[in-house]
Design a protein around this motif. Structure first.
Motif, mmCIF file in Angstrom:
data_model
loop_
_atom_site.group_PDB
_atom_site.id
_atom_site.type_symbol
_atom_site.label_atom_id
_atom_site.label_comp_id
_atom_site.label_asym_id
_atom_site.label_seq_id
_atom_site.Cartn_x
_atom_site.Cartn_y
_atom_site.Cartn_z
ATOM 1 N N ARG A 120 5.278 -4.222 -5.581
ATOM 2 C CA ARG A 120 4.669 -3.187 -4.751
ATOM 3 C C ARG A 120 4.808 -3.500 -3.256
ATOM 4 O O ARG A 120 3.843 -3.503 -2.502
ATOM 5 C CB ARG A 120 3.208 -2.990 -5.125
ATOM 6 N N ASP A 121 6.018 -3.793 -2.853
ATOM 7 C CA ASP A 121 6.366 -4.097 -1.457
ATOM 8 C C ASP A 121 5.631 -5.303 -0.892
ATOM 9 O O ASP A 121 5.553 -5.474 0.314
ATOM 10 C CB ASP A 121 6.153 -2.875 -0.551
ATOM 11 N N LYS A 122 5.075 -6.153 -1.741
ATOM 12 C CA LYS A 122 4.454 -7.396 -1.310
ATOM 13 C C LYS A 122 5.323 -8.537 -1.806
ATOM 14 O O LYS A 122 5.928 -8.456 -2.862
ATOM 15 C CB LYS A 122 3.036 -7.525 -1.868
ATOM 16 N N LEU A 123 5.395 -9.610 -1.026
ATOM 17 C CA LEU A 123 6.237 -10.749 -1.348
ATOM 18 C C LEU A 123 5.378 -11.971 -1.676
ATOM 19 O O LEU A 123 4.343 -12.192 -1.046
ATOM 20 C CB LEU A 123 7.159 -11.072 -0.174
ATOM 21 N N GLU A 127 -5.621 -3.150 -4.090
ATOM 22 C CA GLU A 127 -4.759 -4.123 -3.407
ATOM 23 C C GLU A 127 -4.923 -5.553 -3.908
ATOM 24 O O GLU A 127 -4.416 -6.486 -3.292
ATOM 25 C CB GLU A 127 -4.974 -4.070 -1.887
ATOM 26 N N PRO A 138 10.531 -14.495 5.318
ATOM 27 C CA PRO A 138 9.484 -13.651 4.746
ATOM 28 C C PRO A 138 8.218 -14.457 4.490
ATOM 29 O O PRO A 138 8.266 -15.653 4.207
ATOM 30 C CB PRO A 138 10.087 -13.142 3.438
ATOM 31 N N THR A 156 2.362 -13.084 0.594
ATOM 32 C CA THR A 156 1.138 -12.296 0.703
ATOM 33 C C THR A 156 -0.101 -13.141 0.402
ATOM 34 O O THR A 156 -1.132 -12.978 1.033
ATOM 35 C CB THR A 156 1.194 -11.096 -0.266
ATOM 36 N N LYS A 165 8.792 -9.994 -5.674
ATOM 37 C CA LYS A 165 8.397 -8.791 -4.946
ATOM 38 C C LYS A 165 7.696 -7.843 -5.915
ATOM 39 O O LYS A 165 8.219 -7.539 -6.981
ATOM 40 C CB LYS A 165 9.609 -8.098 -4.343
#
Length: 85
Positions: free
Chosen positions: A25-28, A53, A8, A11, A23
């Motif tokens: 909001r679906d960001k790593l 964002e 992975p 971000t 993790k």
């Protein structure tokens, strides 16, 4: 080659993440990369906010959000007990 697993990607720094992953909001993120975009405060075990964002601490999120006249910005955390009056 089949059977290979993709590492992975963080971000913030775009490097691969091996080990602990944060993790949101679906960001790593690497744990050390999970920080406020303004002040660099690490947000692990703290409240965090996404605005357009971008990731912010409570202080800097409040600076960016302007509530309607006569209202205040209030942070509500998951599992918080909120009473509407």
């Amino acid at each position: 080659m089949s059977g290979l697993q993709m590492i992975p990607e963080c971000t913030r720094c775009t490097n691969g993440i091996v080990g602990t992953i944060v993790k949101a909001r679906d960001k790593l993120y690497h744990p050390e990369c999970f920080m406020c975009d303004d002040c660099g405060l690490n947000l692990k075990q703290r409240g965090y906010f996404f605005i357009e964002e971008q990731l912010y601490c409570e202080t800097h999120a409040k600076e960016r959000v302007k509530p309607p006249e006569g209202y205040d910005v209030v942070a509500v955390y998951p599992n918080a007990k909120v009473e509407l009056v």
